[in-house]
Design a protein around this motif. Structure first.
Motif, PDB file in Angstrom:
ATOM      1  N   ASP A  44      38.607  -9.077 -10.555  1.00 42.75           N
ATOM      2  CA  ASP A  44      39.905  -8.404 -10.628  1.00 42.75           C
ATOM      3  C   ASP A  44      40.872  -8.969  -9.594  1.00 42.75           C
ATOM      4  O   ASP A  44      40.592  -8.922  -8.388  1.00 42.75           O
ATOM      5  CB  ASP A  44      39.728  -6.902 -10.392  1.00 42.75           C
ATOM      6  N   PRO A  45      42.044  -9.509 -10.003  1.00 45.08           N
ATOM      7  CA  PRO A  45      42.972 -10.131  -9.046  1.00 45.08           C
ATOM      8  C   PRO A  45      43.565  -9.142  -8.064  1.00 45.08           C
ATOM      9  O   PRO A  45      43.853  -9.491  -6.921  1.00 45.08           O
ATOM     10  CB  PRO A  45      44.052 -10.744  -9.953  1.00 45.08           C
ATOM     11  N   THR A  46      43.764  -7.889  -8.482  1.00 49.62           N
ATOM     12  CA  THR A  46      44.316  -6.883  -7.570  1.00 49.62           C
ATOM     13  C   THR A  46      43.337  -6.581  -6.445  1.00 49.62           C
ATOM     14  O   THR A  46      43.711  -6.469  -5.282  1.00 49.62           O
ATOM     15  CB  THR A  46      44.654  -5.593  -8.333  1.00 49.62           C
ATOM     16  N   ALA A  59      56.304 -15.003   1.101  1.00 47.38           N
ATOM     17  CA  ALA A  59      57.198 -14.026   0.478  1.00 47.38           C
ATOM     18  C   ALA A  59      56.417 -13.064  -0.408  1.00 47.38           C
ATOM     19  O   ALA A  59      56.664 -11.848  -0.394  1.00 47.38           O
ATOM     20  CB  ALA A  59      58.266 -14.752  -0.346  1.00 47.38           C
ATOM     21  N   ALA A  60      55.454 -13.584  -1.174  1.00 49.31           N
ATOM     22  CA  ALA A  60      54.628 -12.731  -2.031  1.00 49.31           C
ATOM     23  C   ALA A  60      53.777 -11.777  -1.208  1.00 49.31           C
ATOM     24  O   ALA A  60      53.581 -10.614  -1.584  1.00 49.31           O
ATOM     25  CB  ALA A  60      53.732 -13.601  -2.921  1.00 49.31           C
ATOM     26  N   GLN A  61      53.297 -12.235  -0.059  1.00 48.13           N
ATOM     27  CA  GLN A  61      52.508 -11.377   0.822  1.00 48.13           C
ATOM     28  C   GLN A  61      53.353 -10.225   1.363  1.00 48.13           C
ATOM     29  O   GLN A  61      52.904  -9.072   1.432  1.00 48.13           O
ATOM     30  CB  GLN A  61      51.935 -12.201   1.976  1.00 48.13           C
ATOM     31  N   ILE A  93      52.244  -6.904  -6.874  1.00 46.82           N
ATOM     32  CA  ILE A  93      51.486  -8.145  -6.977  1.00 46.82           C
ATOM     33  C   ILE A  93      52.054  -8.921  -8.149  1.00 46.82           C
ATOM     34  O   ILE A  93      52.308  -8.356  -9.223  1.00 46.82           O
ATOM     35  CB  ILE A  93      49.994  -7.858  -7.191  1.00 46.82           C
ATOM     36  N   GLY A  94      52.280 -10.207  -7.934  1.00 52.68           N
ATOM     37  CA  GLY A  94      52.856 -10.998  -9.007  1.00 52.68           C
ATOM     38  C   GLY A  94      52.774 -12.486  -8.736  1.00 52.68           C
ATOM     39  O   GLY A  94      52.093 -12.927  -7.808  1.00 52.68           O
ATOM     40  N   VAL A 152      56.582  -9.653 -11.230  1.00 51.69           N
ATOM     41  CA  VAL A 152      55.635  -8.573 -10.949  1.00 51.69           C
ATOM     42  C   VAL A 152      54.792  -8.263 -12.174  1.00 51.69           C
ATOM     43  O   VAL A 152      55.320  -8.062 -13.272  1.00 51.69           O
ATOM     44  CB  VAL A 152      56.383  -7.303 -10.485  1.00 51.69           C
ATOM     45  N   HIS A 153      53.463  -8.204 -11.971  1.00 54.90           N
ATOM     46  CA  HIS A 153      52.585  -7.790 -13.061  1.00 54.90           C
ATOM     47  C   HIS A 153      51.692  -6.616 -12.675  1.00 54.90           C
ATOM     48  O   HIS A 153      50.957  -6.094 -13.502  1.00 54.90           O
ATOM     49  CB  HIS A 153      51.720  -8.959 -13.570  1.00 54.90           C
TER      50      HIS A 153
END
Length: 233
Positions: free
Chosen positions: A61-63, A141-143, A152-153, A186-187
């Motif tokens: 799971d990526p999350t 930036a994503a962090q 999370i994206g 964003v996903h």
């Protein structure tokens, strides 16, 4: 899609694959997460060191992977794994930061931008922060978007804009900062995230966001972007 991080209890992490298990669980618990830890049948003698380069790569799971990587990074907050001190541009005198522009499309295809409030004054802003050791500007930036907005994206590889603002520091002084923006498709949205008790988040149309943000230059960047939405693809 909202994602309740407490459901991560199904994830099993072997002791020999994680650095400093008590500290890791403490970081996760601070955010309301629950992760059971199972001992390996054949424990490695190096339980206090990272046994492999990516100890959580086996987690599908990526999350879950994102949350665990954040917790491990926070454990090393004052050493080699987190944000470096901001680098100053000698020519312009600005402190460099990287920001995320979290976006998604509604069921009707309308573009939405996620804004968050600042911790001190409750102003509407975008997630942003200092450069991070071992991360590209887009990854940093994503962090920041993960920590500050709980999203999370997929970050875009190229910068989509830049603006400057005056940052008020905790000692009462101020600093001129330059923020390079990266789009973040964003996903996943977490219900509980690192700064969920300190900030509010809300989705806006890009026109609404341009009028809502407190930083004038950022508002101008968003207005210009209305005519060139391809930058977010």
């Amino acid at each position: 899609m909202s994602y309740n991080a407490r459901t991560l209890g199904a994830c099993c992490v072997h002791v020999h694959e994680i650095l400093n298990i008590p500290s890791l669980l403490l970081q996760i618990a601070k955010c309301g997460y629950s992760l059971p830890v199972l001992r390996s049948p054949d424990p490695s003698p190096c339980t206090e060191s990272l046994a492999i380069s990516d100890p959580i790569s086996h987690i599908a799971d990526p999350t879950t992977r994102q949350i665990l990587r954040w917790a491990i990074m926070k454990m090393r907050d004052d050493t080699e794994c987190v944000a470096q001190s901001a680098t100053r541009s000698e020519s312009l005198g600005f402190l460099q930061q990287y920001g995320a522009l979290p976006w998604r499309r509604s069921k009707r295809g309308k573009l939405k931008i996620l804004l968050i409030t600042s911790r001190e004054r409750g102003r509407w802003i975008l997630p942003k922060g200092w450069p991070m050791k071992g991360k590209t500007p887009a990854q940093a930036a994503a962090q920041e978007a993960f920590e500050e907005a709980g999203v999370i994206g997929d970050p875009g590889p190229e910068a989509i804009g830049e603006y400057t603002y005056v940052k008020m520091l905790r000692d009462g002084s101020s600093a001129d900062c330059s923020v390079i923006l990266f789009g973040l498709h964003v996903h996943n949205m977490l219900i509980n995230w690192p700064e969920s008790t300190q900030r509010t988040r809300r989705w806006f149309t890009i026109a609404e966001a341009a009028e809502t943000v407190s930083d004038g230059e950022l508002g101008q960047v968003l207005r210009r972007m209305q005519g060139d939405l391809d930058v977010l693809r």
